[in-house]
Design an enzyme around this catalytic site. Structure first.
Site, PDB file in Angstrom:
ATOM      1  N   ASP A 139      -6.429  -2.671  -5.670  1.00 32.37           N
ATOM      2  CA  ASP A 139      -5.569  -3.116  -4.569  1.00 32.37           C
ATOM      3  C   ASP A 139      -4.634  -1.993  -4.138  1.00 32.37           C
ATOM      4  O   ASP A 139      -3.929  -1.405  -4.960  1.00 32.37           O
ATOM      5  CB  ASP A 139      -4.760  -4.343  -4.985  1.00 32.37           C
ATOM      6  CG  ASP A 139      -5.647  -5.530  -5.304  1.00 32.37           C
ATOM      7  OD1 ASP A 139      -6.478  -5.872  -4.450  1.00 32.37           O
ATOM      8  OD2 ASP A 139      -5.529  -6.094  -6.403  1.00 32.37           O
ATOM      9  N   ASP A 192      -7.452   2.579  -9.227  1.00 32.06           N
ATOM     10  CA  ASP A 192      -6.927   1.239  -9.012  1.00 32.06           C
ATOM     11  C   ASP A 192      -7.693   0.602  -7.858  1.00 32.06           C
ATOM     12  O   ASP A 192      -8.402   1.291  -7.101  1.00 32.06           O
ATOM     13  CB  ASP A 192      -5.430   1.334  -8.703  1.00 32.06           C
ATOM     14  CG  ASP A 192      -4.777  -0.023  -8.585  1.00 32.06           C
ATOM     15  OD1 ASP A 192      -5.126  -0.920  -9.361  1.00 32.06           O
ATOM     16  OD2 ASP A 192      -3.914  -0.193  -7.697  1.00 32.06           O
TER      17      ASP A 192
END
Length: 272
Positions: free
Chosen positions: A18, A16
């Site tokens: 953020d 991922d």
């Protein structure tokens, strides 16, 4: 029943963005080193994000400003996954899009035509400029028979000024008005992981997913058959893990803890 077999050698990494690599515009310590280690390793990897506003080129530029050098080809967004899904479902289709360049570009690139006249789909993505007129148009098109797709179910997102409404909140508004629920493409739908694996021609049993949220990254990785790593630099904190009926394969403080593991995995592949 015989003993369980040992996990297969790691060949591919999904991570991922953020909360794992960056907080807003600031790199998380160890993120640049992790990406460097992955690039040196020769293993396949993709940076995943539910954000559909930006194109991979935009995101590469934003990450570079944070000191993280990710190739454009190694960025996989919910907009790209949505475009791939629609291409597989209905090639050369039409769509009315509520979203920004990341989404419209992805759909154009797979041959979709943007229109508000009897479209096959209404596609809702994230934007900073939701208009009452566009939402009203989407509602009426869905009532008229257009299929409802949304890039991701995230109800809100962060900004320097505070919380912003995101795709899931606007989808709820449209659903309330139409009585129709969208099909969400992005995490936690494991379809996002499957499309990323297909992009890399990778196998779930040799792939690790790194994320900061138990309810999106970890559950979608688990449901796609991946090993999962939770980092504690984002949404889910250590004391919250036990609240969930599933667990990550591993929990680390940050991606900095994964750099030695990537280097060891690369060495193991070289020796094999």
């Amino acid at each position: 029943m015989g003993p369980m077999t040992a996990p297969r050698t790691v060949e591919t990494w999904l991570t991922d963005m953020d909360g794992v690599l960056v907080h807003e515009e600031d790199a998380i310590p160890g993120a640049a080193e992790l990406v460097q280690a992955l690039r040196r390793s020769g293993m396949g990897f993709l940076v995943l994000t539910n954000n559909s506003i930006f194109t991979p080129r935009d995101l590469r530029a934003r990450l570079l400003l944070s000191g993280i050098d990710v190739p454009e080809s190694a960025i996989w967004t919910s907009a790209l996954a949505t475009a791939q899904f629609l291409l597989d479902q209905r090639p050369d289709g039409t769509a009315y899009v509520v979203g920004e360049a990341g989404l419209t570009t992805a759909l154009h690139d797979v041959g979709y035509v943007m229109t508000d006249r009897d479209p096959d789909y209404v596609v809702l993505g994230e934007t900073r400029t939701y208009s009452f007129e566009a939402i009203t148009k989407a509602i009426r098109l869905i009532e008229g028979g257009a299929r409802f797709i949304a890039t991701n179910p995230d109800p809100s997102g962060p900004s320097p000024a505070g919380t912003l409404p995101a795709t899931g909140s606007v989808a709820a508004l449209i659903s309330t008005a139409t009585g129709r629920q969208p099909y969400y493409i992005g995490k936690p739908n494991p379809l996002m992981m499957r499309s990323a694996l297909n992009r890399l021609d990778a196998h779930s049993e040799t792939t690790i997913m790194v994320g900061d949220r138990m309810d999106t990254d970890i559950i979608s990785g688990l449901e796609a058959g991946l090993r999962t790593v939770l980092v504690l630099t984002g949404s889910t904190q250590r004391h919250q893990i036990e609240q969930f009926p599933y667990r990550p394969s591993r929990v680390v403080d940050s991606v900095a803890d994964l750099v030695p593991f990537v280097e060891q995995s690369a060495a193991g592949r070289a020796e094999a």
